[in-house]
Design a protein around this motif. Structure first.
Motif, PDB file in Angstrom:
ATOM      1  N   VAL A 120       0.863  -1.167  -0.039  1.00  0.00           N
ATOM      2  CA  VAL A 120      -0.037  -0.001   0.085  1.00  0.00           C
ATOM      3  C   VAL A 120       0.676   1.349   0.109  1.00  0.00           C
ATOM      4  N   ILE A 121       1.903   1.233   0.825  1.00  0.00           N
ATOM      5  CA  ILE A 121       2.851   2.525   0.811  1.00  0.00           C
ATOM      6  C   ILE A 121       3.612   2.615  -0.380  1.00  0.00           C
ATOM      7  N   ASN A 122       4.067   1.538  -0.915  1.00  0.00           N
ATOM      8  CA  ASN A 122       4.824   1.615  -2.175  1.00  0.00           C
ATOM      9  C   ASN A 122       3.901   2.375  -3.462  1.00  0.00           C
ATOM     10  N   SER A 139       3.079  -2.363  13.642  1.00  0.00           N
ATOM     11  CA  SER A 139       3.722  -2.669  14.942  1.00  0.00           C
ATOM     12  C   SER A 139       5.191  -2.418  14.619  1.00  0.00           C
ATOM     13  N   GLU A 140       5.909  -1.565  15.537  1.00  0.00           N
ATOM     14  CA  GLU A 140       7.004  -1.383  15.324  1.00  0.00           C
ATOM     15  C   GLU A 140       7.978  -2.602  15.547  1.00  0.00           C
ATOM     16  N   THR A 141       7.575  -3.300  16.825  1.00  0.00           N
ATOM     17  CA  THR A 141       8.344  -4.666  17.080  1.00  0.00           C
ATOM     18  C   THR A 141       7.790  -5.810  16.305  1.00  0.00           C
ATOM     19  N   ALA A 142       6.811  -6.048  15.876  1.00  0.00           N
ATOM     20  CA  ALA A 142       6.165  -7.300  15.151  1.00  0.00           C
ATOM     21  C   ALA A 142       6.551  -7.040  13.812  1.00  0.00           C
ATOM     22  N   SER A 143       6.818  -5.924  13.056  1.00  0.00           N
ATOM     23  CA  SER A 143       6.580  -5.577  11.747  1.00  0.00           C
ATOM     24  C   SER A 143       7.690  -4.348  11.393  1.00  0.00           C
ATOM     25  N   PRO A 144       8.895  -4.806  11.857  1.00  0.00           N
ATOM     26  CA  PRO A 144      10.073  -3.603  11.762  1.00  0.00           C
ATOM     27  C   PRO A 144      10.011  -3.200  10.427  1.00  0.00           C
ATOM     28  N   ASP A 145      10.128  -4.077   9.339  1.00  0.00           N
ATOM     29  CA  ASP A 145      10.458  -3.717   8.005  1.00  0.00           C
ATOM     30  C   ASP A 145       9.365  -2.853   7.413  1.00  0.00           C
ATOM     31  N   VAL A 146       8.112  -3.287   7.618  1.00  0.00           N
ATOM     32  CA  VAL A 146       6.763  -2.244   7.419  1.00  0.00           C
ATOM     33  C   VAL A 146       6.891  -1.173   8.080  1.00  0.00           C
ATOM     34  N   TYR A 147       7.158  -1.012   9.242  1.00  0.00           N
ATOM     35  CA  TYR A 147       7.404   0.182  10.165  1.00  0.00           C
ATOM     36  C   TYR A 147       8.430   1.232   9.491  1.00  0.00           C
ATOM     37  N   ALA A 148       9.334   0.357   8.969  1.00  0.00           N
ATOM     38  CA  ALA A 148      10.523   1.292   8.242  1.00  0.00           C
ATOM     39  C   ALA A 148      10.150   2.052   7.136  1.00  0.00           C
ATOM     40  N   ALA A 149       9.496   1.169   6.286  1.00  0.00           N
ATOM     41  CA  ALA A 149       8.870   1.647   5.118  1.00  0.00           C
ATOM     42  C   ALA A 149       8.006   2.747   5.340  1.00  0.00           C
ATOM     43  N   ALA A 150       7.007   3.021   6.467  1.00  0.00           N
ATOM     44  CA  ALA A 150       6.288   4.028   6.779  1.00  0.00           C
ATOM     45  C   ALA A 150       6.956   5.173   6.998  1.00  0.00           C
ATOM     46  N   LYS A 151       8.088   4.910   7.816  1.00  0.00           N
ATOM     47  CA  LYS A 151       8.973   6.040   8.139  1.00  0.00           C
ATOM     48  C   LYS A 151       9.518   6.789   7.322  1.00  0.00           C
ATOM     49  N   SER A 152      10.083   6.021   6.055  1.00  0.00           N
ATOM     50  CA  SER A 152      10.872   6.417   5.012  1.00  0.00           C
ATOM     51  C   SER A 152       9.822   7.087   3.882  1.00  0.00           C
TER      52      SER A 152
END
Length: 398
Positions: A120-122, A139-152
């Motif tokens: 979705v973010i892409n 979830s930052e802890t359960a889904s760190p890669d997805v969280y990072a995608a949101a941050k960037s």
């Protein structure tokens, strides 16, 4: 437009939620026919189109969610379109592609699993379309890669959601203290989930378990149990099937948690208990307000219920609207805006009567208040959201 009640607004505007195919969604976002409300340009002169990706626009919670977004959109002169995706991952991700292809400036989404948000973010990045989650947060802890995608991302606006762990603990506490056929406390609890891996369900489940563990630690001679979850997706028929299975395989069952799923699984579950002559004998708690909740509380079909104000999508819409119009800046390297709503809990028809009066028969915000929300800073918007309650609305509208 005057300060119409939600029901009067719908009667006058003819707004109804409906699932759309890709072709009709494209037409709607482009200004053609479909579940699209065309408004005038916003105050800045820029046309704004915001899509809504939701599990269902027709069940109890989904319809209220869509209705209040459409009301706000009409007041602010925003065009909206709705895509029903059934919390099916492929449809969740496809909904973003459909709305982007339609030329929407922004979207709000109730996704099913964190993993869907990467796609979705892409899609939003590629099409310069803002996105805000509602009833969900990555979830930052359960889904760190997805969280990072949101941050960037320059287009991930943020998330509007509830404290799901506390919600789960509170419902479990109500069952353990006052549930069961004699209302002296339930001890044999079955758990009905909706989708494997759903982030919100995982948090609610954590809360149920924490509440159970705390009870058992404090009452070594009065232990309670809870089954592993059995999943009913978002279907009334599957809710009924899961409930029948629980009753047949757990003869001591005295309580059922229907974790959510939009309302339809709960309808199936309480209907199945009624068919089996078990209404009131098995205490049912859930986190989806039904349109007949007052009757269900009176009959014993439902023991207690928690619910959001269906204003999560309203605030997600506001954040997306502000991003689209440049009032809210979305920064790369930051996760984004987060608003955490308080839940409402009702365990009697009298308690529900106040909720129905101030949140269903009338929208919790007047037209002027919705206009004012759109102009608030994020801090003030956050304060308005977290103070929203039955008492808050009663005081404002007294």
């Amino acid at each position: 437009m005057g300060n119409l009640s939600r029901r009067d607004f719908l009667k006058l505007s003819g707004v109804t939620g409906a699932g759309l195919g890709a072709a009709s969604v494209l037409a709607a976002c482009s200004g053609g026919s479909g579940s699209s409300d065309s408004g005038s340009s916003d105050a800045s002169g820029k046309d704004v189109k915001i899509g809504v990706s939701i599990w269902s626009s027709t069940d109890a919670l989904g319809s209220l969610s869509v209705d209040i977004v459409k009301k706000a959109a009409s007041i602010l002169g925003v065009e909206t379109t709705v895509v029903d995706q059934g919390h099916v991952s492929e449809q969740v991700t496809a909904s973003a592609e459909t709305l982007a292809a339609a030329g929407c400036n922004g979207m709000i989404i109730c996704n099913s699993a964190d993993s869907e948000m990467t796609s979705v973010i892409n899609t939003c990045n590629e099409n310069e379309m803002y996105v805000t989650q509602f009833y969900r947060i990555i979830s930052e802890t359960a889904s760190p890669d997805v969280y990072a995608a949101a941050k960037s991302s320059k287009y991930y606006v943020g998330a509007v959601h509830e404290d799901e762990v506390l919600n789960g603990k509170t419902l479990m506490g109500l069952l353990l203290e006052k549930g069961g056929p004699n209302k002296t406390g339930a001890r044999h609890i079955c758990l009905e989930g909706w989708t494997v891996g759903d982030a919100t369900f995982q948090l609610r489940w954590q809360g149920y378990k924490e509440g159970l563990e705390e009870w058992n630690a404090a009452h070594p001679s009065d232990q309670a149990t809870m089954t592993e979850p059995v999943y009913a997706n978002t279907s009334s028929a599957e809710g009924a099937k899961v409930t029948e299975q629980f009753v047949n395989t757990n003869p001591d069952i005295d309580a059922l948690i229907v974790a959510g799923g939009g309302g339809d699984p709960l309808v199936g579950s309480i209907g199945q208990l009624a068919n089996m002559g078990l209404t009131g004998k098995i205490s049912v708690v859930s986190t989806d307000f039904l349109s007949d909740l007052a009757d269900q509380l009176t009959s014993g079909g439902i023991f207690a219920e928690s619910g959001g104000h269906f204003c999560d999508p309203l605030y997600a819409f506001m954040l997306t609207y502000q991003a689209c119009t440049g009032k809210l800046e979305v920064k790369e390297g930051e996760f984004g805006a987060e608003i955490k709503f308080p839940y409402v809990y009702v365990s009697s028809s009298d308690e529900y009567a106040d909720y129905e009066k101030y949140f269903v028969n009338d929208a919790p915000y007047t037209d002027d208040e919705i206009k004012a929300l759109a102009e608030k800073s994020f801090d003030d918007l956050n304060k308005a959201a977290t103070s929203l309650s039955i008492e808050d609305v009663k005081t404002r509208h007294a």
